[in-house]
Design an enzyme around this catalytic site. Structure first.
Site, mmCIF file in Angstrom:
data_model
loop_
_atom_site.group_PDB
_atom_site.id
_atom_site.type_symbol
_atom_site.label_atom_id
_atom_site.label_comp_id
_atom_site.label_asym_id
_atom_site.label_seq_id
_atom_site.Cartn_x
_atom_site.Cartn_y
_atom_site.Cartn_z
ATOM 1 N N GLU A 9 0.855 -1.204 0.000
ATOM 2 C CA GLU A 9 0.000 0.000 0.000
ATOM 3 C C GLU A 9 0.880 1.239 0.000
ATOM 4 O O GLU A 9 1.931 1.233 0.621
ATOM 5 C CB GLU A 9 -0.817 0.087 1.312
ATOM 6 C CG GLU A 9 -1.769 -1.019 1.542
ATOM 7 C CD GLU A 9 -2.319 -0.984 2.978
ATOM 8 O OE1 GLU A 9 -2.051 -0.022 3.724
ATOM 9 O OE2 GLU A 9 -3.006 -1.947 3.338
ATOM 10 N N LYS A 29 2.384 4.540 1.313
ATOM 11 C CA LYS A 29 2.503 5.101 2.665
ATOM 12 C C LYS A 29 2.150 6.582 2.546
ATOM 13 O O LYS A 29 2.893 7.367 1.964
ATOM 14 C CB LYS A 29 3.931 4.906 3.189
ATOM 15 C CG LYS A 29 4.105 5.327 4.621
ATOM 16 C CD LYS A 29 5.451 4.832 5.146
ATOM 17 C CE LYS A 29 5.631 5.136 6.617
ATOM 18 N NZ LYS A 29 5.610 6.552 6.928
ATOM 19 N N ASP A 56 1.641 10.364 3.445
ATOM 20 C CA ASP A 56 2.350 11.293 4.319
ATOM 21 C C ASP A 56 1.336 12.234 4.965
ATOM 22 O O ASP A 56 1.123 13.352 4.508
ATOM 23 C CB ASP A 56 3.370 12.074 3.484
ATOM 24 C CG ASP A 56 4.441 12.684 4.360
ATOM 25 O OD1 ASP A 56 4.439 12.413 5.572
ATOM 26 O OD2 ASP A 56 5.276 13.427 3.824
ATOM 27 N N TYR A 103 -6.578 2.069 6.648
ATOM 28 C CA TYR A 103 -5.661 0.985 6.273
ATOM 29 C C TYR A 103 -5.404 -0.037 7.372
ATOM 30 O O TYR A 103 -4.647 -0.977 7.184
ATOM 31 C CB TYR A 103 -4.315 1.529 5.782
ATOM 32 C CG TYR A 103 -3.655 2.502 6.759
ATOM 33 C CD1 TYR A 103 -3.213 2.081 8.004
ATOM 34 C CD2 TYR A 103 -3.476 3.839 6.412
ATOM 35 C CE1 TYR A 103 -2.622 2.961 8.885
ATOM 36 C CE2 TYR A 103 -2.879 4.736 7.294
ATOM 37 C CZ TYR A 103 -2.459 4.284 8.524
ATOM 38 O OH TYR A 103 -1.878 5.161 9.405
ATOM 39 N N LYS A 140 10.873 2.846 1.967
ATOM 40 C CA LYS A 140 10.822 4.288 1.720
ATOM 41 C C LYS A 140 11.304 4.636 0.321
ATOM 42 O O LYS A 140 12.195 3.975 -0.225
ATOM 43 C CB LYS A 140 11.705 5.024 2.743
ATOM 44 C CG LYS A 140 11.280 4.823 4.181
ATOM 45 C CD LYS A 140 9.909 5.362 4.487
ATOM 46 C CE LYS A 140 9.895 6.845 4.711
ATOM 47 N NZ LYS A 140 10.295 7.264 6.036
ATOM 48 N N CYS A 171 18.973 48.504 -1.006
ATOM 49 C CA CYS A 171 17.863 47.735 -1.573
ATOM 50 C C CYS A 171 18.132 47.490 -3.061
ATOM 51 O O CYS A 171 18.449 48.428 -3.796
ATOM 52 C CB CYS A 171 16.575 48.520 -1.389
ATOM 53 S SG CYS A 171 15.196 47.831 -2.313
ATOM 54 N N CYS A 198 15.395 49.770 -5.074
ATOM 55 C CA CYS A 198 15.332 51.240 -5.071
ATOM 56 C C CYS A 198 16.609 51.894 -4.557
ATOM 57 O O CYS A 198 16.681 53.122 -4.494
ATOM 58 C CB CYS A 198 14.156 51.715 -4.223
ATOM 59 S SG CYS A 198 14.414 51.499 -2.458
ATOM 60 N N CYS A 230 14.654 47.104 3.571
ATOM 61 C CA CYS A 230 14.819 48.312 2.761
ATOM 62 C C CYS A 230 14.147 49.451 3.501
ATOM 63 O O CYS A 230 13.036 49.306 4.016
ATOM 64 C CB CYS A 230 14.166 48.084 1.403
ATOM 65 S SG CYS A 230 13.756 49.602 0.537
ATOM 66 N N CYS A 244 10.083 52.774 -2.647
ATOM 67 C CA CYS A 244 10.644 51.552 -3.229
ATOM 68 C C CYS A 244 9.552 50.868 -4.059
ATOM 69 O O CYS A 244 8.515 50.476 -3.521
ATOM 70 C CB CYS A 244 11.119 50.626 -2.112
ATOM 71 S SG CYS A 244 11.587 49.002 -2.716
HETATM 72 S S1 IVH Z 1 0.306 0.562 8.812
HETATM 73 C C1 IVH Z 1 1.207 -1.252 12.990
HETATM 74 N N1 IVH Z 1 -0.256 1.588 6.471
HETATM 75 O O1 IVH Z 1 3.093 5.407 8.682
HETATM 76 C C2 IVH Z 1 1.586 -0.471 11.794
HETATM 77 N N2 IVH Z 1 0.789 2.978 8.090
HETATM 78 O O2 IVH Z 1 5.674 4.931 9.958
HETATM 79 C C3 IVH Z 1 0.585 0.522 11.429
HETATM 80 N N3 IVH Z 1 1.127 5.290 7.341
HETATM 81 O O3 IVH Z 1 2.049 5.782 11.997
HETATM 82 C C4 IVH Z 1 0.920 1.300 10.263
HETATM 83 N N4 IVH Z 1 0.261 5.046 5.347
HETATM 84 O O4 IVH Z 1 0.866 7.116 10.185
HETATM 85 C C5 IVH Z 1 0.282 1.813 7.679
HETATM 86 N N5 IVH Z 1 -0.839 2.387 4.364
HETATM 87 C C6 IVH Z 1 -0.321 2.599 5.570
HETATM 88 C C7 IVH Z 1 0.180 3.842 5.956
HETATM 89 C C8 IVH Z 1 0.743 4.001 7.225
HETATM 90 C C9 IVH Z 1 0.839 5.878 6.184
HETATM 91 C C10 IVH Z 1 1.820 5.934 8.480
HETATM 92 C C11 IVH Z 1 1.112 5.790 9.782
HETATM 93 C C12 IVH Z 1 2.110 5.209 10.726
HETATM 94 C C13 IVH Z 1 3.396 5.511 10.048
HETATM 95 C C14 IVH Z 1 4.451 4.520 10.440
#
Ligand code: IVH
Length: 733
Positions: free
Chosen positions: A147, A149, A151, A268, A356, A450, A453, A468, A474
């Site tokens: 899945e 991740k 942000d 998730y 990552k 500046c 001016c 300035c 200006c």
């Molecule tokens: S599972 C027990 N799935 O990543 C593990 N986390 O670095 C639960 N996050 O605190 C996390 N997308 O805020 C999971 N598809 C995803 C995610 C996800 C973002 C974040 C979440 C977590 C952090 C861990």
């Protein structure tokens, strides 16, 4: 008070402080126990009343300062007599809009973090560890769900018998903050208020289900949101990236503010749940969808390491096409039985890992260090870069913040630098690649004058910024001031965008705010009138002139804000307006306040939230002859209305939301708005089910259609006037 950093909270429309709220009560350290107990009771009662007036009736009866002093007194008494703290103490009222913080929630199942993998090798090792732990045969397939991740900010949503009952932040993983009220604003934006598929008694859905998910903002909505924040004025908070914006929005103490932010959720994971009847994570995601949650559509079920890595690599390269920020892929062992057996190691599950994405970094050459000049004269250095692609976005500039920051990193023109887009919109210069420095690269020196001016640029003691000193002489400051002058919270001249201002300034058409109100007249005598200019036409020119004409009447607080006085944002402008009431009295008082030993100065510095620095800036502004010339010229062109004061609570419009549409015949839209506001109404632009009245003038169009569809009350201009006519206006209109 709600988040102090945010100016889109409802301003408290209150004139100066009176003693009535705090009462003539003895100082805290003179109170004996009995008196303290009685006082705590009185304070609790008063605060409940004022909270209700402010939050539910939009009709506050005391000022912010008075409210704060009540709260401070309550806290001080509680600190002296901790055992007297009442169950209904204002300092305990958690989750409520005016609480000083949120309540806490202990997670029934801890919210953990994830281990990270930064290479394909590390992902392979993860699978090997899992196999070894479970003792699987080499040929046994291990399915994994991959899945994105997200942000954002992780949250836990608790449903009992199918109904959402509590929501919390992750906090330290064991205990989070109770943000239930804020999360309710996400109904329909990824989370349901009630799990779909259950009946009224919760049959057909788990008795308890805690769903874990991520709250986020899309990049487009984030940019738009930041743009709107900018328009609100200098005090409104601008966020560095969508994640900060999402976090800041979720942690608002007033859920109405959260409700205005473009937040969404992807679900998730799961915390406490019973009964539990899915055997794989993939099946669980399907269940979540069925319950009404948004589940990320990019999730894939993989059978092999190669498939997992393919998901990662594809999304890493197409990251910029995904509308929200993702910083990696989370792999989760699909089979629930295996997840249970694998369990956790310290703070992370053994059954999942985050792969990552590489940081969005790139190397490029600094072609120049340019200095821009802001509205208040602040010089901001920016690196102009050889264009380079970072995470799918072409970058040609990077912020260098200020001269100290350049010195710290020793960035020089000609240097090769590493830049990074860590989710932030404007990239940062992370470091200089010293081996690549040209021999003749010289350290950067901040300009003493500046760049626009040539006026001296000075850095006052204690200030990180060099400024300035040219003020409106200006051109850069003048253009920025003009942009501010016409912005939404100031004169609100729609149709005059930043580009137009720059063009008009360059063409000599508008060089000061005064010219704005002479634009039409001047335009008539020009060889090429506006209507004939590129990008303009007869209609758009007419519309602009019409708008400017209707803006000739302006409230004192908007006018003060428009002037762009340093330290005077929308809130301070309102405070000043409430205190001095009219422009002539304010101006006279500011001129008199130049004498710091006199009464006027004393009066000014004692205004709530003022202090000597801000007071000094306001006085300096009004003692600058250039300002006074502009003010005098403006006085003949615009009508600055006296402060309208507080709305009478018995007005039929008090607390109502009103939309004006179409052309009014008896007054300008601006005036109509001001009158409605003076009667306690909230005037908004668009029609929704929250609208109480739609006032329809001539040629009203789509807003009336929408109001009809929603079954709202639609008033003619005459009916609206009749509604207000019985009332007297604070300033005798
Ligand atoms: S599972 C027990 N799935 O990543 C593990 N986390 O670095 C639960 N996050 O605190 C996390 N997308 O805020 C999971 N598809 C995803 C995610 C996800 C973002 C974040 C979440 C977590 C952090 C861990």
């Amino acid at each position: 008070m709600p988040d102090q950093n945010d100016t889109n909270e409802k301003p408290r429309a209150i004139p100066p402080v009176s003693l009535s709220a705090t009462g003539e009560t003895p100082p805290v350290d003179h109170l004996d126990r009995d008196q303290a107990a009685r006082e705590l009771e009185r304070l609790a009662r008063m605060m409940v009343r004022h909270d209700r007036l402010y939050h539910q009736q939009d009709a506050p009866a005391i000022s912010d300062a008075e409210y704060d002093s009540l709260r401070a007194r309550n806290t001080a008494i509680e600190a002296r007599f901790p055992d007297l703290m009442r169950p209904d103490s204002p300092s305990r009222r958690v989750g409520a809009p005016v609480a000083e913080g949120f309540g806490t929630v202990r997670h029934a199942v801890p919210m953990l973090s994830l281990d990270n993998a930064f290479s394909a090798g590390a992902v392979a090792e993860f699978l090997t560890r899992v196999r070894r732990f479970l003792g699987l045969e080499a040929e046994e397939p291990v399915a994994v769900v991959a899945e994105p991740k997200i942000d954002g900010l992780s949250v836990s949503l608790r449903y009992e018998n199918g109904v959402f009952v509590q929501g919390a932040t992750r906090g330290d993983g064991e205990t989070g903050e109770d943000i239930t009220a804020n999360l309710r604003t996400l109904y329909g934006k990824g989370m349901p208020s009630r799990l779909a598929g259950g009946d009224l008694f919760g049959q057909g859905v788990p008795k308890v289900l805690e769903v874990r998910g991520e709250v986020y903002m899309t990049r487009a909505e984030f940019l738009e949101f930041n743009r709107r924040q900018e328009e609100l004025g200098p005090k409104a908070r601008i966020f560095a990236n969508p994640r900060n914006a999402a976090a800041g929005s979720l942690r608002q103490l007033d859920p109405r503010i959260t409700g205005m932010r473009p937040l969404r959720l992807f679900a998730y994971g799961v915390g406490e749940v019973h009964p539990f009847d899915w055997s794989s994570h993939w099946e669980f995601l399907d269940r979540l969808r069925g319950f009404g949650f948004a589940v990320n559509p990019l999730a894939r079920r993989c059978e092999t390491l190669a498939e997992m890595l393919a998901v990662h690599d594809e999304l890493a390269t197409r990251r910029a096409e995904v509308p929200y920020d993702i910083d990696g892929i989370v792999y989760k062992i699909d089979r629930m039985e295996w997840q249970r057996r694998l369990g956790f190691i310290s703070r992370a599950p053994r059954w999942a890992i985050a792969h990552k994405f590489p940081a969005e970094q790139a190397r490029t050459v600094v072609e120049a260090i340019e200095t821009s000049v802001g509205r208040t004269g602040a010089l901001t250095p920016t690196a102009r870069l050889q264009p380079v692609t970072v995470g799918g976005v072409v970058v040609s500039r990077a912020t260098l913040h200020n001269e100290d920051e350049i010195a710290r990193k020793d960035v020089r023109v000609g240097d090769t630098v590493v830049i990074e887009r860590a989710g932030d919109v404007i990239p940062q210069v992370v470091a200089v690649v010293l081996e690549k420095r040209p021999v003749d690269a010289a350290p950067w020196r901040s300009p003493a004058t500046c760049p626009v001016c040539n006026s001296p640029a000075v850095r006052e003691e204690g200030d990180v910024v060099r400024r300035c000193t040219g003020a409106l002489v200006c051109p850069a400051q003048a253009v920025e001031c003009l942009k501010h002058f016409v912005s939404r919270a100031a004169f609100d001249i729609d149709g005059l965008g930043e580009k137009h201002i720059e063009d008009f300034y360059a063409g000599g058409l508008i060089t000061s705010p005064v010219d704005l109100f002479r634009l039409e007249e001047r335009d008539q005598g020009r060889l090429t009138p506006l209507a004939a200019r590129a990008g303009w036409g007869v209609r758009s020119a007419r519309k602009l002139f019409d708008t400017i004409r209707t803006r000739r009447a302006i409230s004192l607080e908007r006018f003060l804000y428009a002037l762009g006085i340093r330290h005077v944002g929308a809130t301070m402008a309102r405070t000043l307006a409430a205190h001095y009431e009219t422009l002539p009295s304010l101006r006279a008082a500011m001129v008199a306040a130049a004498d710091r030993t006199g009464e006027s100065w004393q009066d000014l510095v004692t205004i709530s939230m003022m202090g000597t620095v801000k007071a000094g800036a306001v006085v300096a502004f009004f003692s600058d002859p250039r300002t006074l010339t502009v003010l005098d010229a403006l006085a003949g062109l615009v009508v600055v209305e006296p402060f309208a004061g507080r709305a009478p609570n018995d007005s039929p419009l008090a607390g109502r939301t009103v939309v004006f549409t179409g052309t009014l015949t008896t007054m300008t839209r601006q005036e109509a708005k001001a009158r409605a506001q003076a009667m306690g109404a909230k005037v908004v632009e668009s029609v929704s089910h929250k609208t109480d009245y739609v006032v329809a003038g001539a040629d009203a169009g789509s807003k009336v259609l929408k109001a009809t569809a929603l079954g709202l009350v639609i008033l003619s201009e005459q009916e609206w006037l009749a509604l207000g006519a019985k009332r007297s206006y604070p300033h005798g209109q």
